[in-house]
Design a protein around this motif. Structure first.
Motif, short mmCIF file in Angstrom:
data_model
loop_
_atom_site.label_atom_id
_atom_site.label_comp_id
_atom_site.label_asym_id
_atom_site.label_seq_id
_atom_site.Cartn_x
_atom_site.Cartn_y
_atom_site.Cartn_z
N THR A 135 1.23 -11.15 10.93
CA THR A 135 -0.32 -11.11 10.36
C THR A 135 -1.09 -10.03 9.95
O THR A 135 -0.62 -8.95 9.38
N GLU A 136 -0.40 -8.75 11.64
CA GLU A 136 -1.05 -7.43 11.46
C GLU A 136 0.35 -6.89 10.64
O GLU A 136 -0.20 -6.25 9.74
N LEU A 137 2.03 -7.32 11.27
CA LEU A 137 2.25 -6.21 9.73
C LEU A 137 1.76 -6.80 8.26
O LEU A 137 1.84 -5.84 7.20
N ARG A 138 0.94 -7.99 7.36
CA ARG A 138 0.86 -8.02 6.17
C ARG A 138 -0.27 -7.30 6.08
O ARG A 138 -0.30 -6.80 5.41
N GLY A 139 -1.17 -7.05 7.12
CA GLY A 139 -2.40 -6.04 7.37
C GLY A 139 -2.03 -4.81 7.39
O GLY A 139 -2.20 -4.03 5.90
N ARG A 140 -1.06 -4.74 7.82
CA ARG A 140 -0.66 -2.88 7.37
C ARG A 140 -0.41 -2.67 5.98
O ARG A 140 -0.02 -1.43 5.59
N LEU A 141 0.86 -3.72 5.60
CA LEU A 141 1.63 -3.28 4.14
C LEU A 141 0.80 -3.73 3.27
O LEU A 141 0.58 -2.88 2.40
N LEU A 142 0.25 -5.16 3.11
CA LEU A 142 -0.41 -5.12 2.22
C LEU A 142 -2.31 -5.30 1.76
O LEU A 142 -2.61 -5.31 1.06
N GLY A 143 -2.72 -4.60 2.71
CA GLY A 143 -4.58 -4.78 3.19
C GLY A 143 -5.24 -5.38 3.47
O GLY A 143 -5.69 -5.88 2.60
N ARG A 157 0.41 -1.43 0.26
CA ARG A 157 -0.39 0.25 0.14
C ARG A 157 0.88 0.79 -0.23
O ARG A 157 2.00 1.43 0.61
N GLU A 158 0.32 2.18 -0.88
CA GLU A 158 1.71 3.92 -0.52
C GLU A 158 0.84 4.03 0.83
O GLU A 158 -0.60 4.12 1.52
N GLY A 159 1.38 5.29 1.02
CA GLY A 159 1.30 5.67 2.39
C GLY A 159 1.41 5.39 3.41
O GLY A 159 0.94 5.70 4.54
N VAL A 160 2.46 4.42 4.02
CA VAL A 160 1.87 3.41 4.70
C VAL A 160 3.57 3.56 5.15
O VAL A 160 3.55 3.32 6.33
#
Length: 236
Positions: A227-235, A24-27
């Motif tokens: 899992t949170e890392l993946r969600g944060r970066l990839l959504g 994701r951009e802007g993250v």
């Protein structure tokens, strides 16, 4: 994006491929130090929505080159990565491969702390002095653990070499050669980010921990945090 005025090696890692997904951009942003930000550059940091900065520099580096962040509403977290000073790596004349292995082996808990900050605080900027080695290793591990394609992780790391101004490189190398005239790896340590070095580092991690995910898990991150890392970066 246009880098903030006065920044060094600044970029958004958004857009990197991760199978069918993209970062994701802007993250997640990465850069070198923020000591020469112009007023417009400081304002741009705020305009990008960055709310957390993770500074990987040691005390001497911060004292010598304090960040220009006055007026911004954000949290700065200090996580010095080197065990010993930056200068020690030039004194010991390590290669990039040796330095990265030292980081991986000796700074695991601190690297995990940085990745935890990436997972839990968004948008976040990770930086050191040049944004090449400490930032490069940590961001690469975070991206790889999130599922970003290895070729994309390596390309992001290698991009640094094209973003360091030639005049800066000449000045730094000249100064360091005066201090360490017999050093063999000095120019590589100060100015280069070869794709082969990052690919080798990821292989080193995989050989000892199975993957970047395994390394971070062995270093203290929980399954939930990964899992949170993946969600944060990839959504996803």
């Amino acid at each position: 994006m246009i880098a903030p005025a006065g920044s060094v090696n600044f970029r958004d890692v958004g857009g990197l491929s991760a199978g069918p997904a993209r970062v994701r951009e802007g993250v997640l942003f990465r850069s070198g130090n923020l000591a020469r930000l112009e007023p417009a550059g400081t304002a741009a940091i705020g305009d990008l929505g960055i709310r957390s900065i993770i500074d990987l520099r040691d005390d001497d580096e911060v004292t010598h080159a304090p960040s220009r962040l006055a007026g911004l509403e954000l949290a700065v977290h200090r996580v010095p990565l080197f065990l010993g000073s930056v200068e020690s790596f030039f004194t010991r004349d390590l290669s990039l491969e040796e330095m990265y292995r030292a980081l991986i082996d000796d700074s695991a808990a601190s690297i995990a702390e940085v990745v935890r900050g990436i997972a839990g605080g968004s948008p976040v900027l990770v930086h050191c002095t040049v944004g090449k080695d400490r930032t490069g290793v940590t961001v690469a591990l975070a991206l790889a653990a999130a599922g970003v394609d290895e070729d994309a992780v390596v390309a992001d790391y290698a991009r640094t070499e094209s973003l360091l101004p030639a005049a800066r490189n000449r000045a730094v190398v000249t100064r360091l050669k005066a201090l360490h005239p017999d050093a063999v790896h000095l120019e590589e340590l100060a100015t280069r980010s070869p794709a082969s070095v990052m690919r080798g580092m990821l292989a080193y991690v995989a050989d000892r921990h199975g993957s970047a995910t395994g390394y971070l898990r062995d270093s203290g991150l929980t399954a939930a945090e990964l899992t949170e890392l993946r969600g944060r970066l990839l959504g996803v």
